[in-house]
Design a protein around this motif. Structure first.
Motif, short mmCIF file in Angstrom:
data_model
loop_
_atom_site.label_atom_id
_atom_site.label_comp_id
_atom_site.label_asym_id
_atom_site.label_seq_id
_atom_site.Cartn_x
_atom_site.Cartn_y
_atom_site.Cartn_z
N VAL A 42 0.86 -1.18 0.00
CA VAL A 42 0.00 0.00 0.00
C VAL A 42 0.90 1.23 0.00
CG1 VAL A 42 -1.73 1.32 1.27
CG2 VAL A 42 -1.88 -1.19 1.18
N SER A 73 -3.24 0.08 -3.64
CA SER A 73 -2.76 -1.23 -3.23
C SER A 73 -2.45 -2.02 -4.49
CB SER A 73 -3.82 -1.95 -2.39
OG SER A 73 -3.42 -3.28 -2.11
N ILE A 126 -7.45 2.98 -2.92
CA ILE A 126 -7.99 2.95 -1.56
C ILE A 126 -8.60 4.31 -1.19
CG2 ILE A 126 -7.40 2.63 0.88
CD1 ILE A 126 -5.21 0.70 -0.04
#
Length: 321
Positions: A42, A73, A126
Motif C-alpha cells: 500500500v 494497493s 484505496i
C-alpha cells in the motif's frame, strides 16, 4: 619453482571458489528482490493536476497547480514502474467538474474512474486526498496595447533613416483576467541593438513578456521591423520672416529680415528641397501677451523629404515706428 607452481594453483582454486560464490550470491539476491516485488503493498502516490478541456474563455486563477495524493494497493512491480512514469493526472473540466459560485469543483468520487484508468490494471485505489478540489476561475478579457521598440541603433557617420522604423504589427492583444491586463499599457520588444548601420534594416524581433504573469497570453509573439537607410547630408537656406496678426494701425521695423535654416536630408532628395519648403513666422499677438521686446520665431517645414531642420537664430528684435 615447485613452490611457485603450488602457489599459483592455490590462487586459481580460491579465485574459482570466489566466482562461484559471487554468482550464487547474485542469484539469491535476485530471487529475494523478485519475491519482494511480487508482494502486495500500500503506497501513496502524489499526482500533479493538468488541465484538460478548460473552455478557452476561462482561466484558472490559482497561484499554484494543485495535486492529489492517491493511495493504492498493488504489487511491488507495479509500484516500481510509477517511479519512472510522469506523475500527472489530467483533470477533464467537461466531464469531471461542475460550476458553483465562479468555481470549478472536482470531487474524487466523480474522477476516480479516470484515475483508475490512468493507473492501469491490477491496482486498487484505496483513497484520494483531498477528496474535493476548488478551482476559482475568471473570464478572459482582451486589451489592445501598443508595441514599443526597445532599441539602441547607431548609424555610421553620414547615414540615417528618413521615415524611422516601421514595425508590423504596431499593437498586440493581451488576453487574460481583467484585473491583470488592466495594469499593462504597452508591450516592449526584445532588445534590438545595432552599430555602424549603413544598409537597410529588415528583421524579425520577439516580444518581451517574461516578467508578466504566465496566465496572460499575447496575440502575437514577434514583430517585423524595417527601415530604409540612406546617405544623408546637410543643406542651408536663408528664409524670410513673416509677421502675423500685425494691426494695420501699427508699423514696426524688425531685424533680421531673414534667418538661416539648416536642414538634414537624404543625398538622393537633396536637389528636391527648395527654400519655399520652409516658413518662418513671428506672431505679434504673442509679444502682446508676453510683454517681451522681441519675437520668438517659429519654423514650419512643408517637405516630407526633410528629416530635421533648425534655425541658426531664435530671436527677432523689433521696434515700433
Amino acid at each position: 619453482m615447485l613452490n611457485s607452481l603450488q602457489t599459483k594453483l592455490g590462487q586459481s582454486v580460491k579465485s574459482k571458489k570466489l566466482n562461484v560464490f559471487g554468482l550464487f550470491f547474485l542469484l539469491a539476491f535476485l530471487i529475494l528482490v523478485i519475491t519482494k516485488l511480487s508482494d502486495t503493498y500500500v503506497e501513496t502516490i502524489p499526482f500533479k493536476i493538468q488541465y484538460k478541456n478548460l473552455p478557452d474563455k476561462n482561466i484558472i486563477t490559482l497561484d499554484s497547480i494543485p495535486s492529489v495524493n492517491v493511495t493504492v494497493s498493488t504489487h511491488g512491480f507495479k509500484l516500481l514502474s510509477y517511479y519512472f512514469q510522469n506523475k500527472n493526472y489530467q483533470l477533464d473540466f467537461e466531464k469531471n467538474t461542475f460550476i458553483k459560485d465562479n468555481n470549478y469543483v472536482w470531487i474524487a468520487d466523480q474522477g476516480i474512474y479516470d484515475i483508475k484508468q490512468h493507473l492501469g490494471n491490477n491496482v486498487d485505489v484505496i483513497s484520494v486526498k483531498p477528496d474535493t478540489l476548488i478551482f476559482p476561475f475568471g473570464t478572459l478579457s482582451v486589451k489592445k496595447v501598443p508595441i514599443i521598440l526597445k532599441s539602441e541603433i547607431n548609424f555610421a557617420l553620414g547615414y540615417d533613416t528618413l521615415n524611422g522604423f516601421e514595425i508590423t504589427p504596431d499593437s498586440v492583444n493581451i488576453i487574460g483576467a481583467q484585473k491583470e491586463i488592466d495594469t499593462i499599457n504597452y508591450v516592449e520588444t526584445k532588445p534590438f541593438n545595432l552599430e555602424n548601420v549603413k544598409t537597410n534594416i529588415n528583421s524579425n524581433l520577439g516580444l518581451e513578456f517574461s516578467n508578466s504573469s504566465d496566465k496572460l497570453k499575447l496575440s502575437e509573439s514577434s514583430i517585423h521591423i524595417i527601415a530604409q537607410v540612406e546617405k544623408f547630408t546637410e543643406g542651408t537656406f536663408d528664409v524670410p520672416i513673416s509677421i502675423l496678426n500685425l494691426p494695420n494701425t501699427i508699423e514696426l521695423n524688425y531685424f533680421p529680415k531673414q534667418i538661416k535654416v539648416s536642414y538634414y536630408v537624404s543625398l538622393n532628395n537633396y536637389k528636391d528641397v527648395k527654400p519655399t519648403d520652409f516658413i518662418i513666422e513671428c506672431d505679434y499677438s504673442d509679444v502682446l501677451k508676453s510683454g517681451q521686446s522681441f519675437f520668438k520665431p517659429k519654423l514650419i517645414v512643408n517637405s516630407t523629404q526633410v528629416k530635421s531642420a533648425r534655425m541658426k537664430q531664435n530671436k527677432v528684435e523689433y521696434i515700433i515706428k
